[in-house]
Write a protein that holds these residues in place. Structure first.
Motif, short mmCIF file in Angstrom:
data_model
loop_
_atom_site.label_atom_id
_atom_site.label_comp_id
_atom_site.label_asym_id
_atom_site.label_seq_id
_atom_site.Cartn_x
_atom_site.Cartn_y
_atom_site.Cartn_z
N VAL A 129 0.84 -1.20 0.00
CA VAL A 129 0.00 0.00 0.00
C VAL A 129 0.88 1.25 0.00
O VAL A 129 0.64 2.21 -0.77
N THR A 130 1.90 1.24 0.83
CA THR A 130 2.79 2.42 0.92
C THR A 130 3.48 2.69 -0.42
O THR A 130 3.54 3.83 -0.90
N THR A 131 3.95 1.62 -1.06
CA THR A 131 4.65 1.78 -2.34
C THR A 131 3.71 2.28 -3.44
O THR A 131 4.07 3.15 -4.24
N ALA A 132 2.48 1.75 -3.45
CA ALA A 132 1.52 2.14 -4.49
C ALA A 132 1.14 3.62 -4.34
O ALA A 132 1.12 4.37 -5.33
N THR A 133 0.83 4.04 -3.13
CA THR A 133 0.45 5.45 -2.93
C THR A 133 1.65 6.36 -3.17
O THR A 133 1.52 7.46 -3.72
N GLY A 134 2.84 5.89 -2.80
CA GLY A 134 4.05 6.67 -3.04
C GLY A 134 4.32 6.85 -4.52
O GLY A 134 4.94 7.84 -4.93
N ALA A 135 3.83 5.92 -5.36
CA ALA A 135 4.02 6.04 -6.82
C ALA A 135 2.92 6.87 -7.45
O ALA A 135 2.81 6.94 -8.68
N GLY A 136 2.08 7.49 -6.62
CA GLY A 136 1.06 8.39 -7.14
C GLY A 136 -0.29 7.76 -7.41
O GLY A 136 -1.17 8.38 -7.99
N MET A 137 -0.47 6.55 -6.99
CA MET A 137 -1.75 5.87 -7.28
C MET A 137 -2.77 6.20 -6.18
O MET A 137 -2.43 6.21 -4.99
N THR A 138 -4.00 6.51 -6.61
CA THR A 138 -5.07 6.74 -5.65
C THR A 138 -5.83 5.41 -5.47
O THR A 138 -6.46 4.91 -6.41
#
Lengths: 385, 327
Positions: free
Chosen positions: B293-302
């Motif tokens: 989750v942290t990596t996905a949101t950090g890559a700009g994904m909502t």
């Protein structure tokens, strides 16, 4: 297992309807419908007989007919007439039958020469007239036998006096012709008895199907798998169903024959002999249902197959009316268990005992053996599903 | 041959002998091999599930186990005695619950139990006592004297099972006992089977419901095409799939960039992108989910939704046969 099965059959009530109620109802209906077909009884017969005076053999012939006057079966009245008046008496209907014994009849018979006795049959002579004619024929054959005996005596070197005595004894001796009303032990049942026996035989096939065809129902409802998982020989399951068929068949057929006897005034004879016929027929028909149970894939198939078999065997076995066939067909029809059952009851009704039932019991036992063998040869559905 | 997920199916050395031993069972119908070389054992008190789709060979297998069908090859031994159509004695150790409702509709529940009890050689007081006990156990004591044709489907199912239990067999064989049963009755049946196992009875349970096998069975044999594909405990079987979990991440954003970032995580084995989100194959998802989750949101994904699915017997079946259980 058998007792539980019987309890279910009784609760189901359909077995009572098919095994007892319907056949009794049909017997009653058929008895009304075929009441007119009751066995014909000979009416009274009046015979005008002309015989030459002083001819002892001619007198014997006429006396033979007079002997029938005592008969309860064929009431015969013999009137003495002149030879010339006999044709006119018959023509006018005054008498039913005329008999003219020619002059020199006795001498011709003793000499072995051909001689004719004139018999004139009126239009209303009926069965009684045919009976009288049969008696006349039989008497003339006895006279011919006397001639043969005398000829044989001459060749053996007897004196003329001895020859005359032999011929006279052969022609006139021995038992007089008698005709009495009674049961003929010849396997023939009267119409009512035939109807009762035939219907009992027909519905026996339906009745035994309630037991053995339970095997098909057990397969369908899944209880067969459970039964076969029990710690017992699987053959016992088939045996238990066969026992149900045997009990139902014996009880229902006994009730039907007893009720039929009381309702329609039929006497099937010795209870022991009748019981032997019933048991043999039930065993035979049960064995047939074993084949149906093996072959049928569903209760519907089993029901249809057993109904068709019951009707075919019932009808060809004489359940509704006497049936006979020529040659091989006739012999095959004799192997029909319903026909054998009816024939067996004919023998018992005619006064026969168990010892006289050899042929029908053999047919029924043979039928049972063949059917059991066929049932064993058909693959078990439990193993092919 | 079946894949063995962990320790052999046989009972360990020194332990009690298996109640049931099936070895190399084969049954053919003409050219069709309905069951081919099936072997398994069931230990005392164990519940063993045969899991497979319709037509997999489950019923044929238990028909041979129950001695209803002769096997073309192989042997079945129940409590040390040979089992088969010609060996009726061993069947006293067996309670069979067929898939069909094997009861007599014109008899009452008590009469059905008494009838089959007598065939199981129970007599007198023992029979009366067992009938009363089973009626209580299956919850039909108050309807004992009613004809079973008046029963609901669930009540008939319970009686169907009760008859199998009557003589307290060493092995209870249940052939898809919940087919066509309402959810409430199904729950009651599963509870009953679990309780029996708890009391030490061995159970052979066939089903095509994965969740039933997972819930009830100590070990499961996965059968398809007449052969046992694998057997073991649930966890042992799941390990056959590689032990990976699946995580579905749904949402908006640069999915290509996010996928590349997630591939860098040590727990992530594979990432596939589609229009709605990303599908990940992950080792030990519960531990790795926070990093995902942290990596996905950090890559700009909502993120809209994150779904974790752990492998189950359905996954195992898919892994072994290439198709779903209900195909």
């Amino acid at each position: 297992m058998t007792w539980t099965d019987l309890r279910q059959r009784v609760r189901d009530r359909s077995v009572l309807v098919f095994a007892i109620v319907v056949p009794l109802a049909l017997m009653t209906v058929f008895n009304f419908v075929f009441a007119d077909l009751e066995q014909p009884t000979p009416g009274p017969v009046t015979v005008a007989a002309a015989a030459p005076e002083g001819d002892p053999l001619a007198a014997v012939l006429v006396d033979t007919l007079r002997g029938l006057e005592e008969s309860a079966a064929v009431p015969v009245t013999v009137e003495t007439a002149e030879a010339e008046a006999v044709p006119e008496a018959v023509e006018s209907g005054e008498v039913d039958l005329g008999l003219v014994v020619p002059e020199g009849f006795g001498a011709a018979v003793r000499a072995g020469e051909p001689v004719s006795v004139e018999a004139i049959e009126g239009e209303d002579a009926g069965i009684g007239g045919q009976v009288v004619m049969a008696v006349v024929h039989a008497s003339l054959e006895r006279f011919a036998a006397g001639t043969v005996a005398a000829t044989a005596g001459a060749q053996a070197g007897l004196s003329p006096g001895e020859l005359a005595a032999v011929a006279e004894e052969a022609a006139t001796g021995g038992p007089q012709h008698t005709l009495v009303a009674g049961e003929a032990a010849d396997e023939q049942l009267g119409p009512s008895a035939s109807m009762v026996a035939g219907q009992a035989g027909l519905f026996l096939l339906f009745t035994v199907s309630f037991g053995v065809l339970g095997l098909v129902a057990e397969r369908k409802q899944g209880t067969m798998a459970r039964l076969r998982s029990m710690p017992m020989n699987p053959a016992l399951i088939v045996l238990a169903k066969a026992m149900v068929s045997l009990v139902l068949g014996i009880v229902a057929t006994t009730v039907l024959l007893t009720a039929g006897s009381l309702l329609f005034g039929v006497d099937f004879g010795s209870p022991v002999a009748v019981a032997a016929v019933i048991v043999a027929a039930v065993v035979a028909t049960t064995s047939l249902m074993l084949v149906v149970a093996r072959v049928a894939r569903s209760e519907e198939q089993a029901g249809i197959a057993s109904s068709i078999l019951a009707l075919v065997l019932g009808i060809s076995g004489g359940a509704f009316f006497p049936v006979s066939g020529p040659g091989l067909l006739g012999q095959l029809m004799d192997l029909n268990p319903v026909a054998a059952f009816t024939r067996g009851l004919g023998i018992t009704a005619g006064g026969g005992g168990v010892a006289d039932l050899g042929a029908p019991l053999l047919v029924l036992a043979g039928f049972a053996v063949v059917m059991v063998l066929v049932a064993r040869l058909v693959p078990d559905r439990e193993e092919t599903v | 041959m079946a894949e063995t997920a962990s320790a052999p199916a046989r009972a360990p050395e020194g332990a009690t002998e298996p109640v049931l031993r099936v070895e190399g069972l084969v049954r053919r119908y003409g050219d069709l091999t309905a069951v081919g070389d099936v072997s398994f054992t069931i230990a005392p008190g164990e519940t063993y599930g045969l899991l497979g789709p319709n037509g997999a060979g489950k019923t044929t297998t238990i028909s041979m186990v129950a001695g209803l069908l002769p096997a073309d090859a192989g042997t079945v031994t129940l409590a040390g005695e040979p089992m088969g159509p010609r060996h009726p004695a061993a069947r006293r150790h067996l309670g069979l619950v067929p898939q069909e409702l094997a009861i007599y509709p014109d008899l009452t529940a008590r009469e059905n139990l008494r009838y089959f009890g007598r065939l199981q050689r129970l007599r007198g007081d023992q029979l009366r006592r067992r009938v009363d006990e089973v009626l209580e156990l299956i919850g039909l004591a108050d309807r004992a004297n009613d004809a079973t044709k008046e029963f609901s489907g669930g009540m008939k199912r319970r009686l169907n099972i009760g008859i199998g239990l009557l003589h307290q067999p060493l092995l209870l064989v249940l052939d898809e006992p919940t087919v066509g049963v309402d959810p409430q009755s199904r729950h009651a049946i599963l509870e009953s089977v679990a309780a029996l196992s708890g009391e030490g009875m061995s159970v052979l349970y066939t089903t095509h419901y994965m969740e039933e096998a997972e819930r009830l069975c100590d070990r499961v044999g996965i059968i398809d095409g007449g052969t046992l594909q694998a057997e073991g405990t649930r966890d042992e079987l799941v390990r056959l799939t590689g032990g990976v979990d699946h995580v579905r991440v749904s949402g908006e954003g640069d999915l290509t960039t996010t996928a590349a970032a997630l591939r860098e995580l040590p727990a992530v084995q594979q990432v596939d992108a589609d229009r709605q989100g990303l599908s990940l194959t992950v080792r030990d998802a519960p531990t790795a989910i926070a990093a995902i989750v942290t990596t996905a949101t950090g890559a700009g994904m909502t993120l809209r939704d994150v779904e974790v699915s752990r492998p189950d017997l359905e996954s195992v079946f898919l892994h072994l046969t290439g198709r779903a259980l209900r195909d």
